[in-house]
Enzyme design. Structure first.
Site, PDB file in Angstrom:
ATOM      1  N   ASP A 139      40.605  43.299  44.975  1.00 43.37           N
ATOM      2  CA  ASP A 139      42.067  43.193  44.911  1.00 43.37           C
ATOM      3  C   ASP A 139      42.733  44.474  44.424  1.00 43.37           C
ATOM      4  OD1 ASP A 139      41.188  42.994  42.330  1.00 43.37           O
ATOM      5  OD2 ASP A 139      42.382  41.249  41.784  1.00 43.37           O
ATOM      6  N   HIS A 147      48.794  42.649  34.961  1.00 47.16           N
ATOM      7  CA  HIS A 147      47.423  42.122  34.954  1.00 47.16           C
ATOM      8  C   HIS A 147      46.373  43.127  34.484  1.00 47.16           C
ATOM      9  CE1 HIS A 147      48.710  38.456  36.815  1.00 47.16           C
ATOM     10  NE2 HIS A 147      49.048  39.029  37.944  1.00 47.16           N
ATOM     11  N   GLY A 158      44.118  42.272  39.698  1.00 39.88           N
ATOM     12  CA  GLY A 158      45.265  41.615  40.303  1.00 39.88           C
ATOM     13  C   GLY A 158      46.338  42.543  40.840  1.00 39.88           C
ATOM     14  N   TYR A 168      55.992  39.909  47.255  1.00 37.07           N
ATOM     15  CA  TYR A 168      55.217  40.322  48.414  1.00 37.07           C
ATOM     16  C   TYR A 168      55.909  40.025  49.750  1.00 37.07           C
ATOM     17  CZ  TYR A 168      52.214  40.674  44.469  1.00 37.07           C
ATOM     18  OH  TYR A 168      51.728  41.007  43.226  1.00 37.07           O
TER      19      TYR A 168
END
Length: 395
Positions: free
Chosen positions: A93, A135, A143, A298
């Site tokens: 990620d 994160h 993240g 997003y």
């Protein structure tokens, strides 16, 4: 607040580097261009961002991690991650990118610049939509977050403002920030987020309230899928007021992650600009030095809509619903309007559940007045050090 204009952090390099983030490629330019198209910049003080130094980044991140990032200078498409990369969170990620150290230095620099505007008294509200990466941990990325600019900015703020209230509105729990201050009673972390089985990062339950000396100084409001404006505003009004009264912060930092907006592909919530605005207005009404940061988001057009609306709110500007013609105008179709609309997704949060959470949180906040610290423990933010009993506590 007084008549000081809010500070808006901007720099071509900051936008370019934020545009390179794999999870939000090109988003920073789209956001800035919409703010510019609405001519909001003449109502704020635009402050040029500066780079974070190695020592700045070391205020939270380990040298081992930072030095590893320096190794990524020219990353090719066929690059295969190593075991060392994965130990530093570089992989699935958080894929490696070229000039990664330069990227994190630039992004962290934006939030540090915003913090300095508050420290120097240039403004009472500073905005950095390129920040908010909540994160990342001390030893690695996580993240979509390669750097925890939030913790670094908070550490700067603490030099002038001893008590910081951190509020997280992202759909995902701000685990990196909470973990950094899990033992601290000088930084209170308050998060409203989706909490469902299998939903990242899986932390932030109602019972997660900090540990040892920091017990009672973390507050999590775990929400079920589809939470909408009415649910968030109701929960925020009751919890924020209680926490603020008990903690009485010297400054406030808000992560305004836009992935809790309806239609976001990664959020699973159903908020609009209305609830975010009401929450931010409550924060501004406290008249404390306030830092507003970005975060998730997003679906880029809706993220730009939200953060442009919040910038206008802070600047005291009323915006036309019709989006002005500019380079990204076509991406706001089919209606080409600014307001965000909620979807028909059902809000799975029953009123009884919300009331139960509020009651539990009210009980945990009472720890402020009853908590007694062990006399042989030093709480320094990130570390807990046991000392001989004849040494004093340093906070």
């Amino acid at each position: 607040m007084n008549n000081k204009k809010p500070c808006y952090i901007w720099d071509e390099k900051l936008i370019e580097e934020c545009d390179r983030l794999p999870a939000v490629t090109g988003r920073a330019t789209m956001i800035h261009n919409l703010i510019e198209a609405y001519d909001i910049l003449k109502h704020v003080t635009v402050v040029k961002s500066s780079l974070a130094t190695y020592n700045d980044l070391k205020e939270f991140h380990s040298e081992l991690y930072l030095d590893h990032l320096k190794k990524f200078t020219d990353v090719q498409d066929d690059y295969m991650t190593t075991a060392e990369d994965e130990e530093c969170g570089i992989g699935y990620d958080c894929p490696p990118v070229s000039n990664m150290y330069g990227l994190v230095s630039t992004i962290a620099g934006g939030s540090i610049t915003a913090a300095r505007c508050l420290i120097l008294g240039i403004t009472d509200v500073a905005i950095n939509w390129c920040g908010g990466w909540h994160h990342a941990h001390r030893f690695g990325a996580e993240g979509f977050c390669y750097i925890n600019d939030i913790v670094i900015a908070i550490e700067k703020l603490r030099r002038k403002f001893p008590k910081i209230l951190y509020i997280d509105l992202d759909a995902h729990h701000g685990n990196g920030v909470q973990d950094a201050y899990n033992l601290s009673k000088s930084v209170f972390t308050l998060s409203f987020h989706k909490f469902e089985p299998g939903f990242y990062p899986g932390t932030g339950s109602i019972d997660d309230i900090g540990t040892q000396g920091g017990m009672g100084y973390s507050c999590n409001f775990p929400l079920h899928a589809g939470y909408g404006d009415n649910t968030l505003v109701y929960a925020f009004e009751r919890v924020f007021s209680s926490v603020y009264t008990q903690f009485i912060p010297d400054a406030i930092v808000v992560q305004c992650g836009a992935d809790a907006c309806g239609q976001d592909p990664s959020g699973g919530a159903n908020l609009t600009h209305k609830s975010y605005s009401k929450c931010i207005r409550q924060v501004l009404d406290k008249r404390k030095p306030t830092l507003l940061l970005g975060g998730g988001g997003y679906r880029h057009d809706n993220t730009a809509r939200l953060w442009t609306s919040l910038t206008a709110l802070v600047a005291g500007v009323n915006l036309d619903e019709l989006i002005p013609d500019h380079s990204h105008w076509l991406e706001y179709g089919p209606d080409y309007t600014l307001p965000l609309d909620a979807t028909l997704v059902k809000d799975m949060n029953k009123s009884s559940y919300i009331e139960e959470c509020i009651e539990k949180i009210n009980v945990s906040t009472e720890l402020f007045s009853t908590q007694k610290l062990p006399s042989n423990i030093v709480y320094t933010g990130f570390l807990c050090v046991v000392q001989p009993s004849n040494q004093s506590i340093v906070e």
